[in-house]
Write a protein that holds these residues in place. Structure first.
Motif, mmCIF file in Angstrom:
data_model
loop_
_atom_site.group_PDB
_atom_site.id
_atom_site.type_symbol
_atom_site.label_atom_id
_atom_site.label_comp_id
_atom_site.label_asym_id
_atom_site.label_seq_id
_atom_site.Cartn_x
_atom_site.Cartn_y
_atom_site.Cartn_z
ATOM 1 N N THR A 126 -0.534 13.308 -2.936
ATOM 2 C CA THR A 126 -1.085 13.467 -1.358
ATOM 3 C C THR A 126 -0.907 12.735 -0.496
ATOM 4 O O THR A 126 -1.210 11.106 -1.245
ATOM 5 N N MET A 127 -0.495 12.346 0.786
ATOM 6 C CA MET A 127 -0.650 11.770 1.721
ATOM 7 C C MET A 127 -2.124 11.449 1.453
ATOM 8 O O MET A 127 -2.831 12.414 2.056
ATOM 9 N N PRO A 128 -2.303 9.955 2.902
ATOM 10 C CA PRO A 128 -3.656 9.990 3.046
ATOM 11 C C PRO A 128 -4.428 10.640 4.212
ATOM 12 O O PRO A 128 -3.084 11.732 5.223
ATOM 13 N N SER A 129 -5.827 11.399 4.315
ATOM 14 C CA SER A 129 -5.506 11.741 5.244
ATOM 15 C C SER A 129 -5.799 11.595 6.575
ATOM 16 O O SER A 129 -6.126 10.094 6.484
ATOM 17 N N MET A 130 -5.662 11.709 8.098
ATOM 18 C CA MET A 130 -6.093 10.572 9.299
ATOM 19 C C MET A 130 -7.103 10.040 9.321
ATOM 20 O O MET A 130 -6.990 8.697 9.703
ATOM 21 N N SER A 131 -8.240 10.270 8.869
ATOM 22 C CA SER A 131 -9.618 9.550 8.723
ATOM 23 C C SER A 131 -9.125 8.406 7.527
ATOM 24 O O SER A 131 -9.718 7.352 7.974
ATOM 25 N N SER A 132 -8.744 8.294 6.637
ATOM 26 C CA SER A 132 -8.642 7.430 5.682
ATOM 27 C C SER A 132 -7.469 6.731 6.927
ATOM 28 O O SER A 132 -7.792 5.003 6.361
ATOM 29 N N LYS A 133 -6.872 7.157 7.349
ATOM 30 C CA LYS A 133 -5.728 6.012 8.043
ATOM 31 C C LYS A 133 -5.628 5.370 9.211
ATOM 32 O O LYS A 133 -6.205 3.956 8.915
ATOM 33 N N LEU A 134 -7.358 5.856 9.510
ATOM 34 C CA LEU A 134 -7.908 5.298 10.769
ATOM 35 C C LEU A 134 -9.042 4.788 10.033
ATOM 36 O O LEU A 134 -9.027 3.211 10.273
ATOM 37 N N PHE A 135 -9.374 4.463 8.925
ATOM 38 C CA PHE A 135 -10.614 3.520 8.416
ATOM 39 C C PHE A 135 -9.639 2.273 8.182
ATOM 40 O O PHE A 135 -10.277 0.951 8.395
ATOM 41 N N ARG A 136 -8.413 2.579 7.454
ATOM 42 C CA ARG A 136 -7.560 1.620 7.492
ATOM 43 C C ARG A 136 -7.141 0.725 8.654
ATOM 44 O O ARG A 136 -7.078 -0.807 8.799
ATOM 45 N N ILE A 137 -6.934 1.650 9.604
ATOM 46 C CA ILE A 137 -6.531 0.020 10.716
ATOM 47 C C ILE A 137 -7.543 -0.254 11.149
ATOM 48 O O ILE A 137 -7.417 -1.405 11.213
ATOM 49 N N ARG B 204 -3.451 -7.692 9.872
ATOM 50 C CA ARG B 204 -2.721 -6.070 10.308
ATOM 51 C C ARG B 204 -1.350 -5.278 9.402
ATOM 52 O O ARG B 204 -0.743 -6.065 8.409
ATOM 53 N N PRO B 205 -0.957 -3.430 9.539
ATOM 54 C CA PRO B 205 -0.745 -3.528 8.776
ATOM 55 C C PRO B 205 0.847 -4.060 8.513
ATOM 56 O O PRO B 205 1.497 -4.409 9.971
ATOM 57 N N SER B 206 1.271 -4.271 7.512
ATOM 58 C CA SER B 206 2.745 -4.863 7.331
ATOM 59 C C SER B 206 4.109 -4.055 7.809
ATOM 60 O O SER B 206 3.822 -3.377 8.379
ATOM 61 N N MET C 227 0.684 -1.403 -0.054
ATOM 62 C CA MET C 227 0.194 0.098 0.090
ATOM 63 C C MET C 227 0.784 1.322 0.162
ATOM 64 O O MET C 227 1.445 0.980 1.218
ATOM 65 N N SER C 228 0.903 1.948 -0.712
ATOM 66 C CA SER C 228 1.238 3.566 -0.695
ATOM 67 C C SER C 228 0.407 4.868 -0.247
ATOM 68 O O SER C 228 0.112 4.538 0.184
ATOM 69 N N LEU C 229 1.865 5.156 0.724
ATOM 70 C CA LEU C 229 1.359 6.009 1.392
ATOM 71 C C LEU C 229 0.932 7.974 0.371
ATOM 72 O O LEU C 229 -0.057 8.491 0.675
ATOM 73 N N VAL C 230 1.020 7.692 -1.069
ATOM 74 C CA VAL C 230 1.463 8.527 -1.578
ATOM 75 C C VAL C 230 -0.237 8.614 -2.471
ATOM 76 O O VAL C 230 -0.190 7.369 -3.534
ATOM 77 N N SER C 231 -1.140 8.636 -2.574
ATOM 78 C CA SER C 231 -2.364 8.412 -3.642
ATOM 79 C C SER C 231 -1.978 9.487 -5.250
ATOM 80 O O SER C 231 -0.919 9.592 -5.138
ATOM 81 N N ALA C 232 -3.036 8.715 -5.840
ATOM 82 C CA ALA C 232 -2.528 9.044 -7.347
ATOM 83 C C ALA C 232 -2.450 10.395 -7.499
ATOM 84 O O ALA C 232 -2.015 10.983 -8.432
ATOM 85 N N THR C 233 -3.332 11.582 -6.431
ATOM 86 C CA THR C 233 -2.924 12.603 -6.655
ATOM 87 C C THR C 233 -2.043 13.105 -5.977
ATOM 88 O O THR C 233 -1.237 14.523 -6.260
ATOM 89 N N GLU D 138 4.609 -1.380 5.286
ATOM 90 C CA GLU D 138 4.562 -0.271 5.332
ATOM 91 C C GLU D 138 3.990 0.828 6.471
ATOM 92 O O GLU D 138 3.771 2.172 5.906
ATOM 93 N N ILE D 139 3.989 -0.225 8.079
ATOM 94 C CA ILE D 139 4.500 0.722 8.962
ATOM 95 C C ILE D 139 5.723 1.990 8.384
ATOM 96 O O ILE D 139 5.884 3.189 9.254
ATOM 97 N N GLU D 140 7.333 1.154 8.211
ATOM 98 C CA GLU D 140 7.794 2.077 8.331
ATOM 99 C C GLU D 140 7.879 2.898 6.666
ATOM 100 O O GLU D 140 8.058 4.109 6.862
ATOM 101 N N GLU D 141 7.302 2.128 5.964
ATOM 102 C CA GLU D 141 6.576 4.019 5.341
ATOM 103 C C GLU D 141 6.054 4.622 5.222
ATOM 104 O O GLU D 141 6.796 5.890 5.537
ATOM 105 N N GLU D 142 5.220 4.581 6.239
ATOM 106 C CA GLU D 142 4.617 5.237 6.611
ATOM 107 C C GLU D 142 5.542 6.338 8.104
ATOM 108 O O GLU D 142 5.233 7.598 7.953
#
Length: 74
Positions: free
Chosen positions: A9-20, A29-31, A1-7, A34-38
């Motif tokens: 930009t980094m995902p918003s806090m709500s999208s991070k929370l939703f993913r978690i 669990r996030p790999s 999973m990439s931290l940067v979207s197609a636009t 993925e945690i290291e990339e964030e």
């Protein structure tokens, strides 16, 4: 999973929370990668801000204001 979207930009806090939360519900669990990339992206953002505007980050108030202005980065 990439931290940067197609636009670019980094995902918003709500999208991070939703993913978690969705990962927790599904039993995933996030790999470690993925945690290291964030963490790397967050650290890179702070270092860039310190480079371009060092006087803004000289106190706790400066950090709080940066978190208020850029909530998706934290």
């Amino acid at each position: 999973m990439s931290l940067v979207s197609a636009t670019g930009t980094m995902p918003s806090m709500s999208s991070k929370l939703f993913r978690i939360l969705s990962a927790a519900v599904c039993g995933q669990r996030p790999s470690r990668q993925e945690i290291e990339e964030e963490n790397r992206a967050r650290r890179e953002f702070i270092l860039d801000m310190m480079h371009y505007n060092p006087e803004a980050l000289q106190s706790e108030l400066g950090i709080q204001m940066m978190m208020h202005v850029y909530p998706s980065k934290f």
